[in-house]
Design an enzyme around this catalytic site. Structure first.
Site, short mmCIF file in Angstrom:
data_model
loop_
_atom_site.label_atom_id
_atom_site.label_comp_id
_atom_site.label_asym_id
_atom_site.label_seq_id
_atom_site.Cartn_x
_atom_site.Cartn_y
_atom_site.Cartn_z
N GLU A 131 0.82 -1.22 0.00
CA GLU A 131 0.00 0.00 0.00
C GLU A 131 0.85 1.27 0.00
OE1 GLU A 131 -2.78 -0.03 -1.02
OE2 GLU A 131 -4.36 -0.59 0.35
N THR A 187 -5.15 8.64 -2.11
CA THR A 187 -5.37 8.21 -0.72
C THR A 187 -4.47 8.99 0.24
OG1 THR A 187 -6.03 6.03 -1.48
CG2 THR A 187 -5.44 6.20 0.83
#
Ligand code: HSE
Length: 312
Positions: A131, A187
């Site tokens: 991520e 994000t």
């Protein structure tokens, strides 16, 4: 035992947070997934070929979610090189855990290919390391949803406790995705909007919503699940990145959605429904409310699905 030369694994899309469960709740989404084929190579290192959606995803393993996962697993277990082909089925940048879908597929694929016998905690740790490529930090909620399927709760501080609940029957998931301009490293940017300090009363109400969400899934109570899709901390900090968000949410609830919230870091908006008859109205409502803010949109109908798995 016959040595395996290659594996193909799939990693589903996911929706994280579900309101109050920032970084610790996620669901896997059925029928929407990335496919990764991993082949052992005689050469050291990793090659990546990206197929499927035109995503502009880099081929450099150090900048690729799946590549980072593979680098970390190879390093930890001192493994030989691999060639990887990634077929994207989950569009990046929508709030549907696209990078996590790849990371989860690579993790379960490598686990099988090299017979690593990873524990769930190890799978979560490796998948979450991927991520970094999209969010800048390794948040583990999307990868937990993608890896384990169902409704997953993790301890975001330690990543050591992972509990997955099967969804109640006939819990339908309808997701609206406005066609907003893509934001690079979305994000990471959306995380910067969140306040570093919050009011005590807001944290108390978020704890109540989160506890009730878990109670809803553990007892199969769809009304309780829907009522718990609320959040006094992250939603107010991020709503402005989603066209017409609060009007859309109130209209969807008026016409029968059980609950509505931002999917992950957005811009997708997720709603739960308890019967199929309301689907056309809900779809129409998403389209109309996004359009009134000037945006076309797409709507996905799905269910809570299974986790990442080797298919070949
Ligand atoms: N919990 C993460 C966030 C999920 O909201 O930043 C991102 O999909």
């Amino acid at each position: 035992m016959k040595k395996i030369k290659d594996v193909t694994a799939i990693g589903p899309a996911s929706s994280a947070n579900l309101g109050s469960g920032f970084d610790c709740f996620a669901i896997a989404l059925d029928n929407l997934y990335d496919t990764v084929k991993i082949t052992k190579s005689k050469n050291p290192g990793i090659t990546i070929k990206n197929l499927g959606l035109k995503t502009g995803i880099p081929n450099d393993p150090k900048e690729h979610t799946g590549g980072i996962v593979a680098i970390n697993i190879i390093k930890e277990f001192n493994l030989q090189g691999i060639n990887m082909t990634v077929k994207k089925g989950v569009t990046p940048g929508k709030g549907l855990g696209s990078s996590a879908a790849t990371a989860a597929a690579v993790t379960v694929g490598m686990n099988k290919l090299f017979s690593l016998k990873l524990t769930n905690e190890e799978k979560l740790k490796f998948a979450a390391s991927g991520e970094v490529a999209s969010a800048g930090i390794s948040h583990a909620d999307n990868v937990a949803g993608s890896l384990f399927g169902g409704f997953v709760v993790i301890n975001s501080s330690t990543c050591e406790d992972i509990v997955s609940f099967s969804p109640p029957k006939n819990l339908h998931v309808c997701i609206g995705i406005p066609k907003v301009k893509p934001v690079a490293k979305k994000t990471g940017k959306a995380r910067k909007l969140i306040p570093s300090k919050v009011k005590f009363t807001d944290s108390v109400s978020n704890v109540s919503y989160a506890a009730m969400m878990v109670a809803g899934f553990s007892t199969g109570n769809k009304r309780l699940i829907g009522k718990s899709m609320n959040d006094n901390i992250v939603e107010p900090a991020r709503f402005s990145t989603i066209p017409n968000y609060y009007k859309l949410k109130s209209e969807l609830l008026k016409i029968g959605a059980l609950g509505v919230t931002i999917s992950g870091a957005g811009p997708a908006v997720i709603s739960f429904l308890d019967n199929k008859t309301s689907i056309p109205k809900i779809r129409q409502c998403f389209k109309k409310q996004f359009k009134s803010a000037g945006y076309d949109s797409s709507v996905i109908l799905t269910k809570i699905g299974k986790g990442a798995r080797v298919i070949n």
